[in-house]
Design a protein around this motif. Structure first.
Motif, PDB file in Angstrom:
ATOM      1  N   ILE A  17       0.204   1.167  14.339  1.00 21.63           N
ATOM      2  CA  ILE A  17       0.666   1.957  13.117  1.00 21.63           C
ATOM      3  C   ILE A  17       0.724   1.118  11.898  1.00 21.63           C
ATOM      4  O   ILE A  17       1.105  -0.222  12.139  1.00 21.63           O
ATOM      5  N   GLY A  18       0.105   1.669  10.816  1.00 23.99           N
ATOM      6  CA  GLY A  18       0.076   0.637   9.706  1.00 23.99           C
ATOM      7  C   GLY A  18      -1.679   0.701   9.383  1.00 23.99           C
ATOM      8  O   GLY A  18      -1.769   0.394   8.037  1.00 23.99           O
ATOM      9  N   VAL A  19      -2.285   0.588  10.127  1.00 23.07           N
ATOM     10  CA  VAL A  19      -3.870   0.852   9.728  1.00 23.07           C
ATOM     11  C   VAL A  19      -4.192   2.019   9.064  1.00 23.07           C
ATOM     12  O   VAL A  19      -3.726   3.295   9.648  1.00 23.07           O
ATOM     13  N   THR A  20      -4.922   2.170   7.858  1.00 21.28           N
ATOM     14  CA  THR A  20      -5.002   3.181   7.016  1.00 21.28           C
ATOM     15  C   THR A  20      -6.508   3.240   7.049  1.00 21.28           C
ATOM     16  O   THR A  20      -7.299   2.303   6.573  1.00 21.28           O
ATOM     17  N   ALA A  21      -6.954   4.575   6.763  1.00 17.54           N
ATOM     18  CA  ALA A  21      -8.432   4.632   6.319  1.00 17.54           C
ATOM     19  C   ALA A  21      -8.581   5.150   4.859  1.00 17.54           C
ATOM     20  O   ALA A  21      -7.606   4.911   4.021  1.00 17.54           O
ATOM     21  N   GLN A  22      -9.741   5.046   4.173  1.00 19.45           N
ATOM     22  CA  GLN A  22     -10.017   5.200   2.841  1.00 19.45           C
ATOM     23  C   GLN A  22     -10.182   6.504   2.576  1.00 19.45           C
ATOM     24  O   GLN A  22     -11.052   7.094   2.947  1.00 19.45           O
ATOM     25  N   ASN A  23      -9.249   7.297   1.680  1.00 27.72           N
ATOM     26  CA  ASN A  23      -9.249   8.383   1.055  1.00 27.72           C
ATOM     27  C   ASN A  23     -10.496   8.639   0.084  1.00 27.72           C
ATOM     28  O   ASN A  23     -10.495   8.179  -0.940  1.00 27.72           O
ATOM     29  N   THR A  24     -11.228   9.588   0.282  1.00 24.35           N
ATOM     30  CA  THR A  24     -12.437   9.910  -0.423  1.00 24.35           C
ATOM     31  C   THR A  24     -12.640  11.456  -1.026  1.00 24.35           C
ATOM     32  O   THR A  24     -13.463  11.849  -1.581  1.00 24.35           O
ATOM     33  N   GLY A  25     -11.384  12.332  -0.504  1.00 23.80           N
ATOM     34  CA  GLY A  25     -11.479  13.641  -0.829  1.00 23.80           C
ATOM     35  C   GLY A  25     -10.910  14.080  -1.873  1.00 23.80           C
ATOM     36  O   GLY A  25     -10.688  13.218  -2.821  1.00 23.80           O
ATOM     37  N   ARG A  63      -1.989  -7.581   9.429  1.00 20.76           N
ATOM     38  CA  ARG A  63      -0.969  -8.246   9.706  1.00 20.76           C
ATOM     39  C   ARG A  63       0.238  -7.540  10.506  1.00 20.76           C
ATOM     40  O   ARG A  63       0.499  -6.411  10.235  1.00 20.76           O
ATOM     41  N   ASN A  64       0.899  -8.255  11.648  1.00 16.66           N
ATOM     42  CA  ASN A  64       1.556  -7.656  12.638  1.00 16.66           C
ATOM     43  C   ASN A  64       3.019  -7.720  12.193  1.00 16.66           C
ATOM     44  O   ASN A  64       3.602  -8.689  11.496  1.00 16.66           O
ATOM     45  N   ARG A  65       3.728  -6.464  12.016  1.00 17.55           N
ATOM     46  CA  ARG A  65       5.174  -6.369  11.420  1.00 17.55           C
ATOM     47  C   ARG A  65       6.320  -6.719  12.804  1.00 17.55           C
ATOM     48  O   ARG A  65       7.054  -7.433  12.559  1.00 17.55           O
ATOM     49  N   ALA A  66       5.773  -5.798  13.825  1.00 17.38           N
ATOM     50  CA  ALA A  66       6.580  -5.924  15.099  1.00 17.38           C
ATOM     51  C   ALA A  66       5.831  -5.012  16.304  1.00 17.38           C
ATOM     52  O   ALA A  66       5.792  -4.041  15.942  1.00 17.38           O
ATOM     53  N   ASN A  67       5.995  -5.512  17.451  1.00 19.42           N
ATOM     54  CA  ASN A  67       5.198  -5.063  18.457  1.00 19.42           C
ATOM     55  C   ASN A  67       4.118  -4.235  18.218  1.00 19.42           C
ATOM     56  O   ASN A  67       2.998  -4.823  17.910  1.00 19.42           O
ATOM     57  N   ASP A  68       3.992  -2.655  17.897  1.00 17.76           N
ATOM     58  CA  ASP A  68       2.577  -1.855  17.833  1.00 17.76           C
ATOM     59  C   ASP A  68       2.506  -1.413  16.303  1.00 17.76           C
ATOM     60  O   ASP A  68       1.812  -0.661  15.908  1.00 17.76           O
ATOM     61  N   VAL A  69       3.513  -2.425  15.530  1.00 17.95           N
ATOM     62  CA  VAL A  69       3.554  -1.687  13.954  1.00 17.95           C
ATOM     63  C   VAL A  69       3.104  -2.617  13.167  1.00 17.95           C
ATOM     64  O   VAL A  69       3.250  -4.051  13.348  1.00 17.95           O
TER      65      VAL A  69
END
Length: 539
Positions: A17-25, A63-69
């Motif tokens: 969680i935390g990885v985002t894509a690039q909005n082009t819409g 950058r990891n915040r905690a666990n899988d986030v």
């Protein structure tokens, strides 16, 4: 069930969680920098590259915040400046000359995150190589998975330029084209040793930039660093530079400074020169970031009450930023009441009640990559005490002196020199110090830095140029236990404004935030839309 739990766990681990894509819409804000801006920046950089060279730039690490986030991904400012690409795990190659890539002549290659429908259902649609060409205007793009087999013939280049390689990067499970792998593959391609030391190149750059201005001081710095770093002690050029008897001898050495295959300083110098002055497109975004930050200061002045917490004050500022569409804060928000305001980078913001203290608020919105940096210091109860007012007005006078130095051609250090002189004289008059050289106990930082894609933006720190944005931010900090009358203890004041330097003079971009004692007290007497905002009490 066991197999299902394993599958779910695998998906969660591989898709943090935390990885985002690039909005082009169509729902993307319409005022981002366009692809032509970034194309022009790449072309400007290419024009400054040495002949027969390649520049290599990497995206920022996750950058990891905690666990899988993970923390929200933030692109490396240099990478964004040149590409507009806002996704992780990517590499940009810029060639000074035409270079054949898969049978096609090009001067640039962007390696992007590959398209992946399974991952995109969790984190959003990626641009991929075709999207990069269409939306970013990159002439040649490949998936990052192709970088491992990409032939980077080092013999074809006189120089390979790059910035410090990301070193604190983790490997993502199941991804063989993450930043960890891309950096490792690059090191292998160019034969970079794990212990390779480039400290001498930083000194080369200092010598090149400052020898003509202050060679004696540069020699002292070279001597200091050579004594501190054993890897520099046997460097033939540095030894010759130290042995030079006069300015002509040093100049002759600088003119024949050795060039190396791998260069970590030249690219940084060029990018600093480019990013120091802002284009009209950049200034439009920067003005918005500063304006919303100034309005945040004003709204907090109207809303502040002694029973508020530092966290609540931070939240009001950041709510204003979000209301205007800012993606982030430009840096961790600083809200320090009383003695906390004497800690320069206090970011805990956890004091539960402000009481009747002064509250130092150093915050800035980041809007489409460009960040503001505005500080105001105000009394939580709406009225300055006599001691608070005296310190505040001294800092105000120092800032006014700094503003007057914001002229094209003036030395970058001129704002600091002017402000520090006022601060020292004022502290002596108040009886807080006896001699001017004691002022640094209470005025620990410089007064100016560049502002732009970074809160401490790149720049040459040479004479001021037109269309440069800097801060002017004098401060006085008298923590408890200081060797002065106790009536001054716990008073920390910083006033910071964002100044555009032009050929016609200077402009205070953050003037919308009240700055004088009179204007601050008047603003704090006004009603706030939050006066009647009450939440249920938690038990």
């Amino acid at each position: 069930m066991k197999a299902l739990r394993h599958l779910c766990f695998t998906l969660l681990v591989s898709l943090p969680i935390g990885v985002t894509a690039q909005n082009t819409g169509p729902d993307k804000p319409a005022d981002f920098l366009d692809k032509e801006f970034h194309r022009q920046r790449r072309e400007a950089l290419r024009q400054k590259l040495p002949a027969h060279s390649v520049a290599v730039l990497f995206s920022n690490p996750l950058r990891n915040r905690a666990n899988d986030v993970d923390f929200n991904f933030h692109q490396d400012p240099d990478f964004y400046y040149l590409t507009g690409y806002r996704e992780p795990n990517s590499v940009l190659l810029l060639f000074s000359d035409q270079h054949m890539v898969n049978g096609v002549a090009t001067q640039e290659v962007l390696f992007t995150q590959p398209r992946n429908p399974q991952r995109e259902s969790w984190t959003g649609k990626r641009l991929g190589e075709e999207g990069a060409k269409q939306h970013l205007g990159v002439t040649h793009a490949l998936p990052a998975t192709a970088f491992a087999n990409f032939k980077l013939d080092t013999a074809a280049f006189d120089q390979i330029l790059f910035l410090s390689l990301p070193s604190d990067v983790r490997s993502e499970p199941g991804d063989k084209a993450d930043l960890y792998d891309l950096v490792a593959q690059f090191r292998q391609k160019i034969g970079l040793r794990p212990d390779q030391d480039f400290a001498h190149q930083e000194l080369y750059q200092i010598i090149k930039q400052y020898d003509a201005l202050s060679g004696d001081k540069v020699q002292l710095e070279v001597q200091r660093q050579m004594g501190a770093n054993p890897n520099l002690s046997n460097n033939a050029f540095l030894k010759s530079y130290l042995a030079a008897k006069d300015a002509p001898a040093r100049a002759a050495l600088v003119a024949n400074m050795p060039k190396e295959k791998f260069d970590l300083s030249a690219l940084e110098t060029v990018l600093a020169e480019m990013r120091e002055t802002k284009s009209p497109e950049e200034l439009k975004l920067l003005r918005k970031a500063v304006a919303m930050s100034a309005i945040g200061q004003l709204e907090v002045m109207k809303a502040m009450q002694p029973n508020m917490s530092e966290t609540e004050v931070q939240g009001i500022h950041e709510f204003v930023y979000k209301k205007y569409g800012a993606e982030y804060e430009g840096y961790p928000s600083i809200v320090g009441a009383g003695n906390n305001g004497c800690i320069l980078h206090y970011i805990e913001n956890e004091k539960p009640k402000l009481g009747n203290e002064l509250v130092l608020m150093d915050l800035g919105a980041e809007y489409h990559g460009y960040t503001a940096d505005v500080t105001r210091t105000i009394p939580a109860n709406g009225k300055f005490t006599p001691e608070q007012k005296q310190i505040y007005e001294l800092v105000y006078a120092a800032q006014e002196a700094g503003f007057k130095e914001c002229k094209v051609g003036n030395a970058f250090s001129s704002t600091n020199a002017a402000a520090q002189a006022v601060l020292a004289e004022g502290l002596i008059k108040l009886g807080i110090i006896k001699k001017a050289d004691e002022a640094r106990r209470y005025t620990m930082h410089g007064v100016s830095h560049y502002l732009g894609l970074d809160v401490h933006d790149r720049g040459s720190y040479g004479p001021f140029k037109a269309n440069t944005v800097i801060t002017v931010e004098p401060g006085i900090y008298i923590p408890e236990g200081s060797p002065c009358d106790k009536k001054w203890w716990g008073i920390g004041v910083r006033i910071e404004d964002d100044i555009l330097i032009t050929d016609k003079g200077w402009e205070n971009l953050s003037a919308g935030a009240p700055r004088s004692v009179k204007d601050i007290e008047a603003a704090m007497a006004k009603p706030s839309p939050l006066d009647n905002f009450k939440l249920p009490e938690l038990k």
